[in-house]
Design an enzyme around this catalytic site. Structure first.
Site, short mmCIF file in Angstrom:
data_model
loop_
_atom_site.label_atom_id
_atom_site.label_comp_id
_atom_site.label_asym_id
_atom_site.label_seq_id
_atom_site.Cartn_x
_atom_site.Cartn_y
_atom_site.Cartn_z
N ASN A 7 6.44 -3.33 0.31
CA ASN A 7 5.49 -3.64 1.38
C ASN A 7 6.22 -3.36 2.70
O ASN A 7 6.99 -4.21 3.18
CB ASN A 7 5.06 -5.10 1.26
CG ASN A 7 4.12 -5.52 2.37
OD1 ASN A 7 3.81 -4.73 3.27
ND2 ASN A 7 3.69 -6.76 2.33
N ARG A 90 2.25 -1.07 -0.95
CA ARG A 90 1.12 -1.66 -0.23
C ARG A 90 0.84 -0.79 0.98
O ARG A 90 1.74 -0.50 1.77
CB ARG A 90 1.46 -3.07 0.22
CG ARG A 90 0.36 -3.65 1.07
CD ARG A 90 0.76 -4.95 1.69
NE ARG A 90 -0.31 -5.43 2.54
CZ ARG A 90 -0.14 -5.91 3.77
NH1 ARG A 90 1.07 -5.98 4.29
NH2 ARG A 90 -1.16 -6.31 4.47
N HIS A 179 -6.76 -7.80 3.57
CA HIS A 179 -6.35 -8.78 2.54
C HIS A 179 -7.07 -8.53 1.21
O HIS A 179 -7.23 -9.45 0.39
CB HIS A 179 -6.66 -10.24 2.95
CG HIS A 179 -5.92 -10.73 4.14
ND1 HIS A 179 -6.52 -11.44 5.16
CD2 HIS A 179 -4.63 -10.62 4.50
CE1 HIS A 179 -5.64 -11.76 6.08
NE2 HIS A 179 -4.46 -11.26 5.70
N ARG A 240 -4.30 -15.01 16.56
CA ARG A 240 -5.41 -14.07 16.84
C ARG A 240 -6.71 -14.84 17.06
O ARG A 240 -6.95 -15.85 16.40
CB ARG A 240 -5.59 -13.11 15.66
CG ARG A 240 -4.46 -12.12 15.53
CD ARG A 240 -4.69 -11.20 14.35
NE ARG A 240 -3.50 -11.14 13.53
CZ ARG A 240 -3.46 -10.78 12.25
NH1 ARG A 240 -4.58 -10.44 11.63
NH2 ARG A 240 -2.33 -10.75 11.59
N GLU A 383 -0.17 -11.05 -4.29
CA GLU A 383 -0.52 -9.65 -4.01
C GLU A 383 0.44 -8.68 -4.69
O GLU A 383 0.05 -7.62 -5.15
CB GLU A 383 -0.53 -9.43 -2.50
CG GLU A 383 -1.71 -10.10 -1.82
CD GLU A 383 -1.52 -10.34 -0.34
OE1 GLU A 383 -0.78 -11.27 0.02
OE2 GLU A 383 -2.10 -9.60 0.46
#
Ligand code: AMP
Length: 396
Positions: A7, A90, A179, A240, A383
């Site tokens: 990743n 990823r 996601h 965010r 993941e």
């Protein structure tokens, strides 16, 4: 089969080497501050931790050092690199081009390059990891797994923004969602817990981490999700803002006499629960401040819980009902007031959390009471395992 999962972020590289015969993580780690003088690798084999401080200029140099750790004479987990059967990468953005994971070919690499404008910070890092592995492990099959792919099943009326249609045609402006690997993993697991996947099974997954998004999933297919063209949209996050009145951007620029880039930075880095509380983007700090009676920490959490619950209720329209809600990722997997706060807002829909399960942490299980009209699950996300499983099934 042994699968290396990579990743690559803009200045980091996270990895896991997984033995798929028993899904054991043989080694894992994180290279941080790639491209800076103070870059370092934290490599873990079981409980043993090895920190290697060495400046690396780019992802290729970082991957080279990571590969050396796997065959290290003292704490190596394989004898030769040839034991790694495949690499799963990823990749953040697959645009409309990639609706599923794919074996990486030269054509796929060209496709990934075309997606760079959609994720200018993230996709180049993923690509440099892929190019580096091509050189360092020639002949080892590689697979790309996209954060956006799972959401490609959304119907058009859910992903087209109500702005001039030609922006979609010319620039690909639409909702993509992120996601996806996590939403796919936890929703599949929830379906198993509910007795198997059914066409009519309606699940809302809440991936609540530093970045956070929700997805509405029917029969294993995503029908809607809260992030959009970018990961700035949806519910508020650590720093965010999530969804806003878009006119706010111009208004802030005028009030503060700042540029569009500065507003963009404020909405990405100084907003969310951090912006409201003024304390921290970390929910542990905000929970602690709330416990001491801090008003703005309490307000930040109230806003968060309200907007997550509102999004879940919105997805009851999308799915025409909800069978189960799943909480996952750093905030969703840990106790604290969020899960309870969200579910309290949904009490009118018959959602009830069992007092005994309120403080459940990091382990899979049902949180709701037997008479709750909607089941609530805690399912830790994984993941990396999902990427490794896709990689294995595609290269086999
Ligand atoms: P993630 O992005 O999934 O790694 O989630 C990281 C975030 O999870 C942190 O920034 C915290 O806000 C939150 N988190 C981690 N541990 C806890 C905890 N014990 N209680 C509440 N929030 C937590």
């Amino acid at each position: 089969m042994k699968v290396l999962v990579l990743n690559a972020g803009s200045s980091s590289l996270k990895y896991q080497l997984i033995d798929m015969s028993n899904e054991e993580v043989l080694a894992k780690g994180n290279f941080e501050r790639i491209g800076q003088d103070n870059s370092f690798l934290t490599h873990k084999v079981g409980e043993d931790k090895h920190v290697i401080e060495t400046p690396v200029k780019n992802h290729e140099e970082a991957i080279k050092i990571v590969l050396e750790q796997f065959t290290n004479s003292e704490y190596g987990v394989i004898k030769v690199l040839g034991e790694i059967d495949a690499v799963g990468h990823r990749v953040v953005h697959g645009g409309e081009k990639f609706a599923t994971s794919v074996v990486i070919t030269d054509e796929v690499i060209e496709g990934l390059k075309e997606c760079i404008p959609l994720a200018p910070l993230h996709n180049p890092a993923g690509l440099s990891g892929i190019e580096a592995c091509k050189r360092l492990m020639p002949g080892t099959p590689m697979v790309a797994v996209f954060d956006t792919a799972f959401h490609q099943t959304m119907p058009k009326e859910h992903y087209i923004y109500p702005v001039p249609y030609e922006y979609y045609e010319k620039y690909g402006i639409r909702k993509y969602g992120f996601h996806g690997t996590s939403h796919r993993f936890v929703s599949a697991r929830a379906a198993e817990l509910l007795g198997g996947q059914r066409e009519d099974l309606k699940i809302v997954t809440c991936h609540l981490g530093q970045g956070a998004s929700l997805a509405a999933i029917k029969g294993g297919k995503c029908l809607d999700t809260s992030m959009g063209l970018t990961p700035l949209a949806g519910i508020p996050m650590g720093t965010r803002c999530g969804d806003l009145d878009p006119a706010l951007v111009k208004y802030i620029m005028e009030c503060e006499h700042i540029s569009i880039d500065e507003v963009d930075k404020i909405l990405n880095k100084n907003s969310g629960v951090f912006g409201v509380s003024g304390i921290s983007p970390d929910f542990r700090d905000i929970e602690e401040a709330k416990a001491k009676g801090d008003e703005r920490a309490t307000l930040a959490l109230d806003i968060y819980n309200y907007l997550v619950a509102q999004c879940i209720a919105k997805y009851a329209v999308t799915l025409q009902g909800i069978d189960a809600i799943v909480f996952t990722a750093g905030i969703g997997e840990n106790p604290g007031t969020v899960r309870q706060g969200v579910c309290d807002n949904l009490a009118f829909m018959g959602v009830k959390i069992d007092e005994a399960n309120k403080f459940k942490r990091g382990c899979e299980g049902e949180l709701s009471t037997p008479d709750s009209k909607i089941k609530v699950f805690l399912i830790p996300t994984n993941e990396e395992l999902m990427i490794a499983k896709d990689t294995m099934s595609l290269v086999k």
